[in-house]
Design an enzyme around this catalytic site. Structure first.
Site, PDB file in Angstrom:
ATOM      1  N   LYS A   1       0.834  -1.207   0.000  1.00 52.67           N
ATOM      2  CA  LYS A   1       0.000   0.000   0.000  1.00 52.67           C
ATOM      3  C   LYS A   1       0.869   1.257   0.000  1.00 52.67           C
ATOM      4  O   LYS A   1       0.371   2.375   0.019  1.00 52.67           O
ATOM      5  CB  LYS A   1      -0.897   0.005   1.241  1.00 52.67           C
ATOM      6  CG  LYS A   1      -2.049  -0.964   1.184  1.00 52.67           C
ATOM      7  CD  LYS A   1      -2.644  -1.297   2.552  1.00 52.67           C
ATOM      8  CE  LYS A   1      -3.138  -0.194   3.368  1.00 52.67           C
ATOM      9  NZ  LYS A   1      -3.780  -0.667   4.626  1.00 52.67           N
TER      10      LYS A   1
ATOM     11  N   LYS B   1       2.800   2.076   2.510  1.00 52.70           N
ATOM     12  CA  LYS B   1       2.798   2.606   3.879  1.00 52.70           C
ATOM     13  C   LYS B   1       3.764   1.786   4.728  1.00 52.70           C
ATOM     14  O   LYS B   1       3.936   0.597   4.520  1.00 52.70           O
ATOM     15  CB  LYS B   1       1.397   2.454   4.509  1.00 52.70           C
ATOM     16  CG  LYS B   1       0.336   3.368   3.989  1.00 52.70           C
ATOM     17  CD  LYS B   1      -0.982   3.088   4.710  1.00 52.70           C
ATOM     18  CE  LYS B   1      -1.343   4.231   5.610  1.00 52.70           C
ATOM     19  NZ  LYS B   1      -2.730   4.162   6.095  1.00 52.70           N
TER      20      LYS B   1
HETATM   21  N1  C2G Z   1     -10.140   6.962   9.668  1.00 51.55           N
HETATM   22  C1  C2G Z   1     -11.085   7.890  10.091  1.00 51.55           C
HETATM   23  N2  C2G Z   1     -10.669   9.080  10.581  1.00 51.55           N
HETATM   24  C2  C2G Z   1      -9.336   9.364  10.668  1.00 51.55           C
HETATM   25  C3  C2G Z   1      -8.374   8.413  10.252  1.00 51.55           C
HETATM   26  C4  C2G Z   1      -8.806   7.202   9.753  1.00 51.55           C
HETATM   27  O1  C2G Z   1     -12.302   7.647  10.016  1.00 51.55           O
HETATM   28  N3  C2G Z   1      -8.948  10.578  11.173  1.00 51.55           N
HETATM   29  C5  C2G Z   1     -10.629   5.683   9.126  1.00 51.55           C
HETATM   30  C6  C2G Z   1     -10.210   5.457   7.670  1.00 51.55           C
HETATM   31  O2  C2G Z   1     -11.096   6.113   6.780  1.00 51.55           O
HETATM   32  C7  C2G Z   1     -10.286   3.942   7.566  1.00 51.55           C
HETATM   33  C8  C2G Z   1      -9.936   3.462   8.994  1.00 51.55           C
HETATM   34  O3  C2G Z   1     -10.071   4.617   9.852  1.00 51.55           O
HETATM   35  O4  C2G Z   1     -11.618   3.538   7.255  1.00 51.55           O
HETATM   36  C9  C2G Z   1      -8.521   2.943   9.091  1.00 51.55           C
HETATM   37  O5  C2G Z   1      -7.668   3.956   8.600  1.00 51.55           O
HETATM   38  P1  C2G Z   1      -6.180   3.512   8.132  1.00 51.55           P
HETATM   39  O6  C2G Z   1      -5.543   2.729   9.204  1.00 51.55           O
HETATM   40  O7  C2G Z   1      -5.498   4.721   7.584  1.00 51.55           O
HETATM   41  O8  C2G Z   1      -6.545   2.512   6.949  1.00 51.55           O
HETATM   42  P2  C2G Z   1      -5.901   2.486   5.480  1.00 51.55           P
HETATM   43  O9  C2G Z   1      -4.424   2.508   5.591  1.00 51.55           O
HETATM   44  O10 C2G Z   1      -6.609   3.542   4.739  1.00 51.55           O
HETATM   45  O11 C2G Z   1      -6.261   1.008   4.965  1.00 51.55           O
HETATM   46  O12 C2G Z   1      -8.273  -2.266   2.215  1.00 51.55           O
HETATM   47  C10 C2G Z   1      -8.481  -1.036   2.895  1.00 51.55           C
HETATM   48  C11 C2G Z   1      -7.203  -0.537   3.507  1.00 51.55           C
HETATM   49  O13 C2G Z   1      -6.600  -1.555   4.281  1.00 51.55           O
HETATM   50  C12 C2G Z   1      -7.461   0.712   4.355  1.00 51.55           C
END
Ligand code: C2G
Length: 151
Positions: A44, A46
């Protein structure tokens, strides 16, 4: 029994994650979370600060989460949804539209993100703190070296 499923890295678990998981848990009776593995995060683009095992354990300890499983590929979602008999797939709206293809097998919902907090931002704060600490050590070493030279 309504099952809700979501996915994410959940690095440096913060209030944005808690808000989302709390809202998701209120959509049904069971909330299951696919936690991105460290290897998948590299795919990803990350690099989480907290290793998968710890992120999964922290998620499992959250009162809103019923179970956690590893997310290791982009395309495992349909199999997960069918296996878990998930009724709702939900993500924060930074993913809006990206997973609409899943609407053939379950409801797809995107919820507003929590503003002004993100794992990326927290990681940069940790990095800056580390840099500041390194600079303080360098300054102390330099002062000590100067003192030793004067002996
Ligand atoms: N999130 C949120 N508010 C934030 C940060 C994150 O609502 N301030 C939500 C994101 O939208 C996501 C969840 O928390 O739905 C997890 O965020 P991340 O850990 O950043 O997930 P990500 O790296 O985007 O991975 O297949 C999907 C991916 O694995 C998502």
């Amino acid at each position: 029994m309504t099952t809700v499923i979501t996915y994410g890295t959940f690095d440096l678990f913060h209030v944005g994650h808690v808000n989302l998981l709390k809202r998701l848990s209120s959509l049904g009776d069971r909330l299951i979370v696919g936690c991105s593995t460290d290897e998948f995060n590299l795919e990803k683009g990350k690099k989480a600060l907290i290793p998968y095992e710890h992120r999964a354990k922290i998620l499992s300890s959250c009162r809103y989460v019923d179970s956690v499983f590893p997310e290791s590929t982009w395309d495992q979602k349909p199999d997960d949804i069918i296996r878990e008999k998930a009724d709702i797939f939900a993500m924060g709206n930074d993913w809006s539209g990206k997973f609409d293809y899943l609407s053939d097998i379950c409801r797809v919902i995107y919820l507003p993100r929590t503003e002004d907090i993100s794992s990326t931002e927290l990681r940069s704060i940790v990095h800056a703190y580390r840099q500041d600490e390194i600079q303080q050590v360098k300054t102390a070493v330099s002062s000590l070296s100067q003192m030793i030279e004067k002996l």
